[in-house]
Design a protein around this motif. Sequence first.
Motif, PDB file in Angstrom:
ATOM      1  N   MET A 138     -35.272 -59.066  -9.893  1.00 28.31           N
ATOM      2  CA  MET A 138     -35.610 -58.124  -8.434  1.00 28.31           C
ATOM      3  C   MET A 138     -34.558 -58.295  -7.484  1.00 28.31           C
ATOM      4  O   MET A 138     -34.111 -57.917  -6.585  1.00 28.31           O
ATOM      5  CB  MET A 138     -36.831 -59.224  -7.664  1.00 28.31           C
ATOM      6  CG  MET A 138     -35.862 -60.616  -7.770  1.00 28.31           C
ATOM      7  SD  MET A 138     -37.759 -61.498  -6.954  1.00 28.31           S
ATOM      8  CE  MET A 138     -38.395 -60.620  -5.063  1.00 28.31           C
ATOM      9  N   GLY A 139     -33.541 -58.637  -7.879  1.00 27.25           N
ATOM     10  CA  GLY A 139     -31.725 -58.794  -6.671  1.00 27.25           C
ATOM     11  C   GLY A 139     -30.810 -57.704  -7.677  1.00 27.25           C
ATOM     12  O   GLY A 139     -29.830 -57.676  -6.477  1.00 27.25           O
ATOM     13  N   THR A 140     -31.254 -56.873  -8.667  1.00 24.27           N
ATOM     14  CA  THR A 140     -29.922 -55.683  -9.218  1.00 24.27           C
ATOM     15  C   THR A 140     -30.085 -54.368  -7.311  1.00 24.27           C
ATOM     16  O   THR A 140     -30.466 -54.349  -6.874  1.00 24.27           O
ATOM     17  CB  THR A 140     -30.316 -55.440 -10.310  1.00 24.27           C
ATOM     18  OG1 THR A 140     -31.218 -55.765 -11.516  1.00 24.27           O
ATOM     19  CG2 THR A 140     -30.163 -54.289 -10.594  1.00 24.27           C
ATOM     20  N   GLY A 141     -28.724 -54.267  -7.482  1.00 23.14           N
ATOM     21  CA  GLY A 141     -28.405 -53.694  -6.410  1.00 23.14           C
ATOM     22  C   GLY A 141     -28.524 -54.155  -4.884  1.00 23.14           C
ATOM     23  O   GLY A 141     -28.421 -53.406  -3.651  1.00 23.14           O
ATOM     24  N   ALA A 142     -28.591 -55.248  -4.082  1.00 24.09           N
ATOM     25  CA  ALA A 142     -29.353 -56.085  -3.307  1.00 24.09           C
ATOM     26  C   ALA A 142     -27.804 -55.983  -2.582  1.00 24.09           C
ATOM     27  O   ALA A 142     -28.520 -55.624  -1.237  1.00 24.09           O
ATOM     28  CB  ALA A 142     -29.732 -57.455  -3.369  1.00 24.09           C
ATOM     29  N   ILE A 143     -26.637 -56.353  -3.161  1.00 25.75           N
ATOM     30  CA  ILE A 143     -25.783 -56.187  -2.326  1.00 25.75           C
ATOM     31  C   ILE A 143     -25.304 -54.698  -1.556  1.00 25.75           C
ATOM     32  O   ILE A 143     -24.759 -54.556  -0.324  1.00 25.75           O
ATOM     33  CB  ILE A 143     -24.147 -56.557  -3.442  1.00 25.75           C
ATOM     34  CG1 ILE A 143     -22.818 -56.597  -2.325  1.00 25.75           C
ATOM     35  CG2 ILE A 143     -24.008 -55.833  -4.151  1.00 25.75           C
ATOM     36  CD1 ILE A 143     -22.808 -57.326  -1.365  1.00 25.75           C
ATOM     37  N   VAL A 144     -25.440 -53.838  -2.318  1.00 26.88           N
ATOM     38  CA  VAL A 144     -24.845 -51.702  -1.757  1.00 26.88           C
ATOM     39  C   VAL A 144     -26.339 -52.242  -0.909  1.00 26.88           C
ATOM     40  O   VAL A 144     -25.927 -51.350  -0.755  1.00 26.88           O
ATOM     41  CB  VAL A 144     -26.118 -51.205  -2.882  1.00 26.88           C
ATOM     42  CG1 VAL A 144     -25.445 -49.769  -2.489  1.00 26.88           C
ATOM     43  CG2 VAL A 144     -24.372 -51.592  -4.121  1.00 26.88           C
TER      44      VAL A 144
END
Length: 282
Positions: free
Chosen positions: A194-200
């Motif tokens: 679920m955290g994939t791409g959170a930084i972007v």
Amino acid sequence: MALGIYITYRLLEISDLTVDGSFATGGCVCALLMVQGQSIAVCLLMALISGAIAGFVTGLLTTKFTIPPILAGILTQLGLYSINLRILGRAAQPVLKLPNIFTWAQSLVDMKLNTAIMWVGLALVLIIIVIMYWFFGTELGSALRATGSNEKMIRSLGVDTDGIKILGLMLANGLVGLSGALVCQTQGSGSISMGTGAIVIGLASIIIGEVVFSKVINFGLKLAGIVVGSCIYRIIIAFVLQMGLSTDDLKLFTALFVAICLYLPNIKGFIAGKSTKGGNAC
């Protein structure tokens, strides 16, 4: 989540890639505790603490093991994938039918679930902004901001910059973990991906907020601008999806969008330089 990323990206000037992992950790911890019947407050608190622990590990790798921050974040993120799988014992844990902070708020006041989500989210964001505004006005918070601005100067004053960096990473990832717990309760499940791409997404929110509130000096309003930026980002995503963009292309669109946002300051500087030259010529 965007407020947490702001601490590392802007205040400490560290590119922390732990976020993708700590976001999922917060969601997984929250889902596990909800299934075990723990109270909502305990679920949120433990999610925050789990995110802070992830930040501590990254900070330790960065300061004590002298590993570059980007690589340290990647290593922690990679390790968290297995840890999150251990926490849940499966790829995803549904919690849709379990009580959460939003259904609790809905039970207090007769309103729709979506309305409850909006008001609870707004209340939590305001509380966090107030706490951050107070903390970064203290001596410790000022030292954290100064460490990002001029580490050599603040170290010459006797401040333990390594400890300050670890603290900043813990605070940032603690907020990210809390965000993961809230998203887990919103979407009705916690998963290891679920955290994939959170930084972007967090970076996009920060950049948009800074562009919209570019002339704001007050620190509290800057924090509020980040929240507004995150809302604008979600509105843009909803708009392009309604325009017919495939969900399969959403990550690509987000990456391109953030790249353009990051390049905007250069465009503004170029335009300002052109206008200055033109004025001098006249």
